[in-house]
Enzyme design. Structure first.
Site, PDB file in Angstrom:
ATOM      1  N   ARG A 289     108.406 -48.028  44.363  1.00 21.68           N
ATOM      2  CA  ARG A 289     107.172 -48.469  44.474  1.00 21.68           C
ATOM      3  C   ARG A 289     106.248 -47.974  45.549  1.00 21.68           C
ATOM      4  O   ARG A 289     106.889 -47.512  46.708  1.00 21.68           O
ATOM      5  CB  ARG A 289     107.521 -49.989  44.671  1.00 21.68           C
ATOM      6  CG  ARG A 289     106.088 -51.037  44.776  1.00 21.68           C
ATOM      7  CD  ARG A 289     106.339 -52.287  45.216  1.00 21.68           C
ATOM      8  NE  ARG A 289     106.663 -52.526  46.420  1.00 21.68           N
ATOM      9  CZ  ARG A 289     107.294 -53.549  47.017  1.00 21.68           C
ATOM     10  NH1 ARG A 289     107.611 -54.455  46.444  1.00 21.68           N
ATOM     11  NH2 ARG A 289     107.532 -53.519  48.427  1.00 21.68           N
TER      12      ARG A 289
ATOM     13  N   LYS B  70     102.622 -65.231  38.532  1.00 16.94           N
ATOM     14  CA  LYS B  70     102.121 -64.449  39.685  1.00 16.94           C
ATOM     15  C   LYS B  70     100.771 -63.962  39.090  1.00 16.94           C
ATOM     16  O   LYS B  70     100.746 -62.984  38.327  1.00 16.94           O
ATOM     17  CB  LYS B  70     102.842 -63.373  40.312  1.00 16.94           C
ATOM     18  CG  LYS B  70     102.309 -62.670  41.431  1.00 16.94           C
ATOM     19  CD  LYS B  70     103.367 -61.674  41.845  1.00 16.94           C
ATOM     20  CE  LYS B  70     102.677 -60.775  42.870  1.00 16.94           C
ATOM     21  NZ  LYS B  70     104.005 -59.811  43.543  1.00 16.94           N
TER      22      LYS B  70
ATOM     23  N   ARG C 126      98.151 -54.762  37.885  1.00 21.83           N
ATOM     24  CA  ARG C 126      97.859 -55.856  37.211  1.00 21.83           C
ATOM     25  C   ARG C 126      96.579 -55.882  36.680  1.00 21.83           C
ATOM     26  O   ARG C 126      96.232 -56.220  35.634  1.00 21.83           O
ATOM     27  CB  ARG C 126      98.145 -57.220  37.907  1.00 21.83           C
ATOM     28  CG  ARG C 126      99.796 -57.705  37.988  1.00 21.83           C
ATOM     29  CD  ARG C 126     100.350 -58.385  39.266  1.00 21.83           C
ATOM     30  NE  ARG C 126     101.372 -58.197  39.316  1.00 21.83           N
ATOM     31  CZ  ARG C 126     102.547 -58.792  39.034  1.00 21.83           C
ATOM     32  NH1 ARG C 126     102.264 -59.878  37.933  1.00 21.83           N
ATOM     33  NH2 ARG C 126     103.649 -58.477  38.916  1.00 21.83           N
TER      34      ARG C 126
ATOM     35  N   HIS D  56      97.436 -62.947  41.532  1.00 22.05           N
ATOM     36  CA  HIS D  56      97.292 -61.716  42.311  1.00 22.05           C
ATOM     37  C   HIS D  56      96.281 -60.706  41.837  1.00 22.05           C
ATOM     38  O   HIS D  56      96.222 -59.459  42.447  1.00 22.05           O
ATOM     39  CB  HIS D  56      98.840 -60.818  42.447  1.00 22.05           C
ATOM     40  CG  HIS D  56      99.013 -60.386  43.630  1.00 22.05           C
ATOM     41  ND1 HIS D  56      99.887 -59.327  44.058  1.00 22.05           N
ATOM     42  CD2 HIS D  56      98.485 -61.045  45.012  1.00 22.05           C
ATOM     43  CE1 HIS D  56      99.839 -59.373  45.451  1.00 22.05           C
ATOM     44  NE2 HIS D  56      99.221 -60.194  45.999  1.00 22.05           N
TER      45      HIS D  56
ATOM     46  N   ASP E  37     104.967 -54.288  36.619  1.00 19.05           N
ATOM     47  CA  ASP E  37     103.986 -53.626  37.169  1.00 19.05           C
ATOM     48  C   ASP E  37     104.106 -52.269  37.861  1.00 19.05           C
ATOM     49  O   ASP E  37     102.997 -51.531  37.839  1.00 19.05           O
ATOM     50  CB  ASP E  37     103.216 -54.671  38.164  1.00 19.05           C
ATOM     51  CG  ASP E  37     104.315 -55.176  39.341  1.00 19.05           C
ATOM     52  OD1 ASP E  37     105.481 -54.879  39.072  1.00 19.05           O
ATOM     53  OD2 ASP E  37     103.894 -55.861  40.321  1.00 19.05           O
ATOM     54  N   ASN E  38     105.125 -52.018  38.525  1.00 17.89           N
ATOM     55  CA  ASN E  38     105.417 -50.770  39.268  1.00 17.89           C
ATOM     56  C   ASN E  38     106.919 -50.477  39.548  1.00 17.89           C
ATOM     57  O   ASN E  38     107.651 -51.274  39.122  1.00 17.89           O
ATOM     58  CB  ASN E  38     104.773 -50.901  40.668  1.00 17.89           C
ATOM     59  CG  ASN E  38     104.958 -52.110  41.287  1.00 17.89           C
ATOM     60  OD1 ASN E  38     103.889 -52.961  41.603  1.00 17.89           O
ATOM     61  ND2 ASN E  38     106.284 -52.411  41.788  1.00 17.89           N
TER      62      ASN E  38
ATOM     63  N   ASP F 205     108.029 -58.564  37.780  1.00 16.94           N
ATOM     64  CA  ASP F 205     107.541 -58.004  39.150  1.00 16.94           C
ATOM     65  C   ASP F 205     108.363 -57.099  39.949  1.00 16.94           C
ATOM     66  O   ASP F 205     109.661 -57.214  40.265  1.00 16.94           O
ATOM     67  CB  ASP F 205     107.431 -59.234  40.217  1.00 16.94           C
ATOM     68  CG  ASP F 205     106.337 -58.998  41.255  1.00 16.94           C
ATOM     69  OD1 ASP F 205     105.925 -57.912  41.455  1.00 16.94           O
ATOM     70  OD2 ASP F 205     105.864 -59.967  41.709  1.00 16.94           O
ATOM     71  N   ASP F 206     108.236 -55.853  39.846  1.00 22.50           N
ATOM     72  CA  ASP F 206     108.927 -54.504  40.510  1.00 22.50           C
ATOM     73  C   ASP F 206     110.123 -54.402  39.778  1.00 22.50           C
ATOM     74  O   ASP F 206     111.144 -53.947  40.210  1.00 22.50           O
ATOM     75  CB  ASP F 206     109.203 -55.086  41.699  1.00 22.50           C
ATOM     76  CG  ASP F 206     108.065 -55.034  42.939  1.00 22.50           C
ATOM     77  OD1 ASP F 206     107.138 -54.744  42.639  1.00 22.50           O
ATOM     78  OD2 ASP F 206     108.644 -55.314  44.102  1.00 22.50           O
TER      79      ASP F 206
ATOM     80  N   HIS G  24     111.125 -59.257  42.475  1.00 22.18           N
ATOM     81  CA  HIS G  24     110.349 -58.942  43.581  1.00 22.18           C
ATOM     82  C   HIS G  24     111.466 -59.376  44.717  1.00 22.18           C
ATOM     83  O   HIS G  24     112.296 -60.127  44.908  1.00 22.18           O
ATOM     84  CB  HIS G  24     109.168 -59.686  43.842  1.00 22.18           C
ATOM     85  CG  HIS G  24     108.298 -58.790  44.697  1.00 22.18           C
ATOM     86  ND1 HIS G  24     108.196 -59.310  46.124  1.00 22.18           N
ATOM     87  CD2 HIS G  24     107.155 -58.189  44.497  1.00 22.18           C
ATOM     88  CE1 HIS G  24     107.226 -58.410  46.710  1.00 22.18           C
ATOM     89  NE2 HIS G  24     106.870 -57.850  45.889  1.00 22.18           N
TER      90      HIS G  24
END
Ligand SMILES: *[C@@H]1O[C@H](CO)[C@@H](O)[C@H](O)[C@H]1NC(C)=O
Ligand SMILES: *[C@@H]1O[C@H](CO)[C@@H](O)[C@H](O)[C@H]1NC(C)=O
Ligand SMILES: *[C@@H]1O[C@H](CO)[C@@H](O)[C@H](O)[C@H]1NC(C)=O
Ligand SMILES: *[C@@H]1O[C@H](CO)[C@@H](O)[C@H](O)[C@H]1NC(C)=O
Length: 510
Positions: A290, A123, A74, A125, A281-282, A31-32, A189
């Site tokens: 981000r 996660k 996602r 989401h 994801d980003n 995540d991130d 994250h």
């Protein structure tokens, strides 16, 4: 006796071998996360497990997300369709729960229909539920996201439970179903805006100090602010350095978590028939990262490890690949076709990504990727489209007259607060652009990443690049039409979508 022994041995080698599902997938999404790992030459952060995985993987140097926002990204991973096509325009959480369209045929849906066992730990989401079904699910929908996304002991035990359930479900040990397991870490994250007691990156959660609880399998690694590598798109200030040091500690937890998950896979005996994919994801949650479609917002780590393709293990690929490629890659691995259907009632949906399996055999010449962002949080409407072709990145900031929006989580981060304070009080910011430049962008931004890797010099108005600009604009538009982008005529025309879809001019001066 010998006969029986030989028969048993035969059974172990052949019966179980044949009955054992032949192809599985383990998809690990952080995540991130960015390039804070020695796999990508950051020698400060300790990530031995990612390093070990990379030695069995093809390492992609030019992997990109199509959208720099969690839920939208996602949704593209799990559908192979950009956010504007699958409908997940912004973040799924809370009352603003953006959802994909009901008719989307997602990867977990297609795998379920093919009798492949699907599992998710961490996660999720994305929604709605029926579009993203999983047989085995431990996510933020029913658990604490800290537990299923950051407590690596808990994650390890859930992955073990998944492998056990895979055996139980199939009853006789001879008939295991192939599986798709999606482990979506919440690390690294930020958590400063939701759980500040655990630190800016939740780097204290479970470290054993008073009030922090303990994650038994985690051996925390600490980094000092003067040790960190400040990426060139982040202000080099003491505040940012301390922020990055905290991020590194959380990256080390992620890395140890990945090690535990891969050990479970090995212990369950699936190492040699499971395709393992690692990405994020980003972009990282820092200025210019981000929520941006600049390289710093969309470039992702990506590792693909296939037990059936050992030729290029440990090698680096320069091919341009996208998170839109994950769905076609996994379908290819399972030899499943993408169905013919329509979302809007019009043309059949086409996947614009591709299977990455051929890259595991020889270096392909893939040189273009696209991106599409509409929102992050519900208030953060800032539609952008982009194409990155060879050295050139073209961005279309459709609503460029609005200030670029800022999200809640990033706003309270030490790095951004420091940047705001320094800007307000007129101190040097240590950043490569001003806040004003960051907020107010040109409609078209064209960069040559060979001479300008940090994307500072906009060439869109330079007559020497007029042809490049024209050709990239045409290419981007073509992709927008192909992916049924409702924003295809923005901001100076209206899409009349019925009958013969076309852009009708507004004469609004843009
Ligand atoms: C790491 O650095 C080496 C030496 O400069 C370079 O050849 C390699 O491509 C880099 N690896 C990645 C993944 O960027
Ligand atoms: C992490 O999970 C394990 C296993 O469920 C539990 O024993 C431990 O207390 C958890 N740690 C935290 C910090 O919640
Ligand atoms: C997987 O393959 C490796 C290398 O061929 C081998 O050493 C290992 O024993 C195999 N593992 C299983 C579970 O078959
Ligand atoms: C920014 O300024 C505010 C108000 O003066 C202060 O409370 C805060 O600690 C500062 N933050 C940083 C990161 O310097």
């Amino acid at each position: 006796m010998l006969g029986l022994f030989a028969w048993r041995l035969f059974c172990v080698l052949v019966c179980c071998g044949v009955g054992h599902s032949e192809r599985n997938v383990l998809l690990i999404i952080a995540d991130d996360a960015g390039f804070e790992t020695d796999v990508y030459n950051n020698t400060v952060v300790q990530t031995p497990h990612l390093r070990a995985l990379s030695q069995r993987s093809l390492i992609f140097k030019n992997a990109f997300t199509t959208v720099s926002s969690c839920s939208p990204s996602r949704s593209t991973i799990l559908t192979g369709l950009p956010q504007h096509q699958n409908g997940m325009y912004g973040l799924h959480q809370g009352v603003h729960h953006f959802n994909s369209f009901d008719g989307v045929r997602s990867l977990p849906l297609l795998l379920k229909e093919a009798n492949i066992l699907t599992g998710i730990v961490g996660k999720k989401h994305v929604g709605p539920g029926p579009v993203y079904p999983f047989d085995f699910a431990y996510t933020e929908e029913t658990n604490s996201v800290l537990q299923v996304g950051r407590n690596i002991t808990k994650i390890k035990l859930l992955v073990r439970k998944f492998f056990q359930s895979q055996r139980e479900r199939s009853g006789e040990e001879i008939e295991e179903r192939p599986f798709f397991l999606y482990v979506a870490f919440h690390d690294p994250h930020r958590c400063g805006h939701s759980q500040p007691q655990y630190g800016a990156f939740c780097e204290k959660f479970g470290n054993g100090e008073s009030g922090m609880g303990r994650i038994p399998d985690w051996e925390p690694k600490y980094y000092s602010p003067d040790q960190v590598k400040v990426p060139d798109f982040i202000p080099d200030t003491p505040a940012a350095r301390a922020d990055i040091a905290a991020q590194y500690t959380t990256v080390s937890r992620l890395d140890q978590g990945i090690g535990l998950v891969l050990q479970e896979l090995r212990d369950a005996g699936f190492e040699n028939d499971t395709l393992v994919i690692y990405s994020s994801d980003n972009g990282i949650p820092f200025p210019n990262g981000r929520t941006n479609l600049y390289g710093s917002g969309v470039m992702e780590p990506m590792l693909i490890s296939s037990p059936e393709h050992r030729q290029r293990q440990g090698q680096i690929s320069q091919a341009y690949v996208s998170l839109l490629d994950i769905t076609p890659t996994i379908l290819d691995w399972f030899s499943l076709p993408y169905p013919s259907y329509s979302i809007s009632g019009g043309h059949p949906v086409q996947l614009t990504g591709r299977s990455l399996l051929p890259a595991l055999i020889s270096e392909p010449s893939w040189v273009a990727v696209y991106a599409s962002q509409s929102l992050h949080e519900v208030t953060m409407y800032y539609p952008m489209r982009s194409v990155h072709q060879g050295p050139y990145r073209l961005l279309h900031n459709m609503h460029y007259r609005m200030p670029f929006p800022i999200d809640q989580d990033f706003y309270v981060s030490p790095t951004f607060q420091d940047l705001l304070n320094r800007t307000r009080t007129g101190q040097p910011t240590g950043w490569f652009k001003t806040l004003n430049e960051y907020y107010y962008r040109a409609r078209w931004e064209l960069f040559d990443t060979r001479s300008d890797p940090t994307e500072r010099r906009n060439l869109a108005g330079d007559p020497a690049y007029a042809q490049v600009l024209e050709s990239l604009r045409a290419q981007l538009l073509k992709w927008q039409w192909r992916t049924e982008d409702p924003w295809v005529c923005e901001p100076d025309a209206v899409l009349e979508a019925k009958l013969e879809p076309q852009c009708r001019p507004l004469y609004n001066g843009l």
